[in-house]
Design a protein around this motif. Structure first.
Motif, PDB file in Angstrom:
ATOM      1  N   GLU A 169      -5.576 -10.168  -6.302  1.00 12.18           N
ATOM      2  CA  GLU A 169      -4.939 -11.062  -7.272  1.00 12.18           C
ATOM      3  C   GLU A 169      -4.581 -10.258  -8.524  1.00 12.18           C
ATOM      4  N   GLY A 170      -3.289 -10.127  -8.803  1.00 18.21           N
ATOM      5  CA  GLY A 170      -2.842  -9.377  -9.977  1.00 18.21           C
ATOM      6  C   GLY A 170      -2.578  -7.906  -9.727  1.00 18.21           C
ATOM      7  N   ALA A 171      -2.837  -7.422  -8.512  1.00 21.00           N
ATOM      8  CA  ALA A 171      -2.563  -6.013  -8.201  1.00 21.00           C
ATOM      9  C   ALA A 171      -1.060  -5.765  -8.150  1.00 21.00           C
ATOM     10  N   ALA A 172      -0.643  -4.570  -8.544  1.00 21.27           N
ATOM     11  CA  ALA A 172       0.774  -4.209  -8.497  1.00 21.27           C
ATOM     12  C   ALA A 172       1.198  -3.783  -7.109  1.00 21.27           C
ATOM     13  N   PHE A 173       0.286  -3.156  -6.377  1.00 21.26           N
ATOM     14  CA  PHE A 173       0.627  -2.693  -5.035  1.00 21.26           C
ATOM     15  C   PHE A 173      -0.604  -2.663  -4.153  1.00 21.26           C
ATOM     16  N   ALA A 174      -0.342  -2.543  -2.851  1.00 21.02           N
ATOM     17  CA  ALA A 174      -1.420  -2.498  -1.866  1.00 21.02           C
ATOM     18  C   ALA A 174      -1.224  -1.320  -0.934  1.00 21.02           C
ATOM     19  N   ILE A 175      -2.336  -0.815  -0.431  1.00 25.40           N
ATOM     20  CA  ILE A 175      -2.331   0.103   0.699  1.00 25.40           C
ATOM     21  C   ILE A 175      -2.779  -0.724   1.893  1.00 25.40           C
ATOM     22  N   VAL A 176      -1.901  -0.866   2.877  1.00 26.92           N
ATOM     23  CA  VAL A 176      -2.158  -1.747   4.013  1.00 26.92           C
ATOM     24  C   VAL A 176      -2.398  -0.914   5.265  1.00 26.92           C
ATOM     25  N   MET A 177      -3.492  -1.188   5.939  1.00 23.22           N
ATOM     26  CA  MET A 177      -3.794  -0.543   7.215  1.00 23.22           C
ATOM     27  C   MET A 177      -3.314  -1.455   8.337  1.00 23.22           C
ATOM     28  N   ALA A 178      -2.526  -0.881   9.266  1.00 26.19           N
ATOM     29  CA  ALA A 178      -1.993  -1.675  10.373  1.00 26.19           C
ATOM     30  C   ALA A 178      -1.961  -0.850  11.647  1.00 26.19           C
ATOM     31  N   ARG A 179      -2.025  -1.554  12.771  1.00 29.52           N
ATOM     32  CA  ARG A 179      -2.000  -0.906  14.084  1.00 29.52           C
ATOM     33  C   ARG A 179      -0.556  -0.727  14.546  1.00 29.52           C
ATOM     34  N   MET A 180      -0.277   0.470  15.084  1.00 31.11           N
ATOM     35  CA  MET A 180       1.057   0.779  15.582  1.00 31.11           C
ATOM     36  C   MET A 180       1.192   0.332  17.040  1.00 31.11           C
ATOM     37  N   GLU A 181       2.403   0.402  17.538  1.00 24.81           N
ATOM     38  CA  GLU A 181       2.660  -0.026  18.913  1.00 24.81           C
ATOM     39  C   GLU A 181       1.946   0.850  19.937  1.00 24.81           C
ATOM     40  N   ASP A 182       1.653   2.108  19.584  1.00 27.06           N
ATOM     41  CA  ASP A 182       0.946   2.992  20.513  1.00 27.06           C
ATOM     42  C   ASP A 182      -0.566   2.882  20.403  1.00 27.06           C
ATOM     43  N   GLY A 183      -1.071   1.969  19.562  1.00 25.01           N
ATOM     44  CA  GLY A 183      -2.505   1.760  19.411  1.00 25.01           C
ATOM     45  C   GLY A 183      -3.136   2.535  18.278  1.00 25.01           C
ATOM     46  N   SER A 184      -2.407   3.481  17.691  1.00 24.64           N
ATOM     47  CA  SER A 184      -2.923   4.218  16.545  1.00 24.64           C
ATOM     48  C   SER A 184      -2.822   3.351  15.291  1.00 24.64           C
ATOM     49  N   ALA A 185      -3.321   3.852  14.177  1.00 31.51           N
ATOM     50  CA  ALA A 185      -3.272   3.107  12.916  1.00 31.51           C
ATOM     51  C   ALA A 185      -2.553   3.934  11.860  1.00 31.51           C
ATOM     52  N   SER A 186      -1.849   3.249  10.975  1.00 27.17           N
ATOM     53  CA  SER A 186      -1.144   3.912   9.876  1.00 27.17           C
ATOM     54  C   SER A 186      -1.387   3.142   8.588  1.00 27.17           C
ATOM     55  N   MET A 187      -1.126   3.821   7.470  1.00 22.99           N
ATOM     56  CA  MET A 187      -1.232   3.187   6.159  1.00 22.99           C
ATOM     57  C   MET A 187       0.156   3.049   5.552  1.00 22.99           C
ATOM     58  N   PHE A 188       0.365   1.929   4.857  1.00 21.80           N
ATOM     59  CA  PHE A 188       1.654   1.627   4.248  1.00 21.80           C
ATOM     60  C   PHE A 188       1.448   1.241   2.784  1.00 21.80           C
ATOM     61  N   LEU A 189       2.342   1.707   1.937  1.00 22.24           N
ATOM     62  CA  LEU A 189       2.352   1.314   0.537  1.00 22.24           C
ATOM     63  C   LEU A 189       3.351   0.184   0.347  1.00 22.24           C
ATOM     64  N   THR A 190       2.962  -0.828  -0.394  1.00 16.65           N
ATOM     65  CA  THR A 190       3.875  -1.934  -0.642  1.00 16.65           C
ATOM     66  C   THR A 190       3.605  -2.566  -1.994  1.00 16.65           C
ATOM     67  N   ASP A 191       4.675  -2.871  -2.711  1.00 18.23           N
ATOM     68  CA  ASP A 191       4.535  -3.664  -3.923  1.00 18.23           C
ATOM     69  C   ASP A 191       4.046  -5.056  -3.533  1.00 18.23           C
TER      70      ASP A 191
END
Length: 387
Positions: A169-191
């Motif tokens: 709540e009130g954060a400017a951005f997030a680092i989001v962990m998500a699973r890729m189509e090949d089963g691995s995981a990646s991190m994404f930056l998003t406002d």
């Protein structure tokens, strides 16, 4: 390992101690505190004071405006900051921003650092780290990650649900962990103001020390440009360890300051409160608790300093940081619990800061991995000869 502190580090320790005592502790009863942590107005006031004192974001690199502290140096400064419930907020070393700053310095591109990291270091923005999910998603077991990221042209489409997301709540951005189509995981930056991000609610928790509280949030067809992938695709779990090993240790540092504060409060009370013809401290039962406090505080500090020293030697310290997390979270909790007992009725009311520390600290044995998970991980490595 040399346990002596350099003159420069001693000066920084004392300067931080004075700042906490003179500028931060007087605000501990400020009405701008909420059940979900210090308000943005209070955080802004605290950050401005630390900026003026030259103590803001000391763990960040000098190039970004920090003090470029080593892990051992952080152990000294972060403990002093933790002496007040508001100290980590003031110095901009609270979770999750402290760990995110470390990760972004290690992994983010120069463009990403300018866009997201520099304002974070300067205390103008906050961030969150979105990994934990409701069942059956990722909790203590990150391999259960359920949030997905699917490539669509030059973007990734993210769908999923997260909770216990500190500071959302009130954060400017997030680092989001998500699973890729090949089963691995990646991190994404998003406002955080992008379409597709929704904060469902703030959770009621025992602790009240993190601005923005702990949120339940959902991602519904969130589109993130490929340029906003953090690091390399498929290395999300690796980067999580880059972030979590030092972040576990900085939790230990900050909470050590809280435990020391509780001990000092209980000790002062034990020296002056009379019962059954003498001070509480003269009673063996109370003096034994104070002695146990001293041993637990010292043990926790040794684990912190040793693990910090190993990190400064370039070691990954996944095993050692797990060990320190368990030892420190349990030892520091025992200290605060004893302090409540020594203070008696004063210990369970808002008359003393100890009740607040007690409530805040209980979560420490769960955050960044419950003690049982760390013990399990350590045990497997010991059996396999990888400890």
């Amino acid at each position: 390992m040399d346990f002596s502190l350099s003159p420069a580090l001693l000066e920084l320790q004392q300067r931080t101690r004075r700042f906490i005592a003179e500028e931060v502790m007087p605000l501990e009863r400020d009405p701008r505190q909420t059940v979900h942590g210090p308000s943005e107005a209070l955080r802004g006031d605290l950050v401005a004071r630390a900026r003026a004192a030259g103590l803001l974001t000391p763990h960040a690199s000098r190039e970004l405006g920090g003090l470029g502290l080593s892990h051992v140096e952080k152990a000294i400064v972060f403990e002093e900051a933790g002496y007040s419930t508001l100290g980590p907020t003031a110095l901009n070393i609270h979770a999750p921003d402290e760990g995110n700053i470390h990760l972004l310095e290690q992994v983010a591109t120069p463009a990403q650092q300018e866009r997201w990291l520099r304002p974070l270091v300067q205390g103008f923005t906050r961030s969150c780290f979105a990994m934990t999910e409701p069942a059956p998603g990722a909790g203590a077991d990150p391999s259960m990650l359920a949030t997905t990221a699917v490539r669509d042209g030059d973007e990734y489409v993210i769908n999923g649900r997260k909770w216990f997301i500190t500071g959302a709540e009130g954060a400017a951005f997030a680092i989001v962990m998500a699973r890729m189509e090949d089963g691995s995981a990646s991190m994404f930056l998003t406002d955080m103001d992008r379409p597709g991000i929704r904060i469902e609610r703030l959770m009621d928790t025992l602790d009240h020390c993190f601005t923005g509280g702990h949120a339940v949030m959902s991602f519904e067809n969130l589109r993130v440009p490929a340029t906003d992938v953090l690091g390399e695709l498929g290395k999300g779990f690796k980067y999580a360890q880059v972030r979590l090993a030092p972040a576990r240790l900085t939790h230990c540092m900050r909470w050590l300051g809280q435990a020391r504060r509780a001990h000092d409060e209980a000790l002062a009370y034990a020296r002056e409160r009379q019962a059954f013809g003498k001070t509480l401290g003269e009673h063996q039962g109370v003096s034994f608790m104070l002695a146990d406090n001293d041993m637990d505080l010292h043990t926790a500090r040794l684990h912190i300093w040793h693990t910090a020293w190993l990190l400064d030697q370039g070691q990954k310290c996944n095993f050692e940081s797990s060990r320190a997390k368990v030892v420190c979270s349990e030892a520091e909790w025992r200290v605060v619990d004893r302090c409540v007992q020594i203070l008696g009725g004063q210990g369970v009311t808002g008359e003393r800061i100890v009740a607040r520390i007690f409530s805040d600290m209980r979560s420490f044995r769960i955050y960044d991995g419950p003690s049982e998970v760390h013990r399990h991980s350590m045990g497997r490595k010991i059996v396999a000869g990888r400890a």
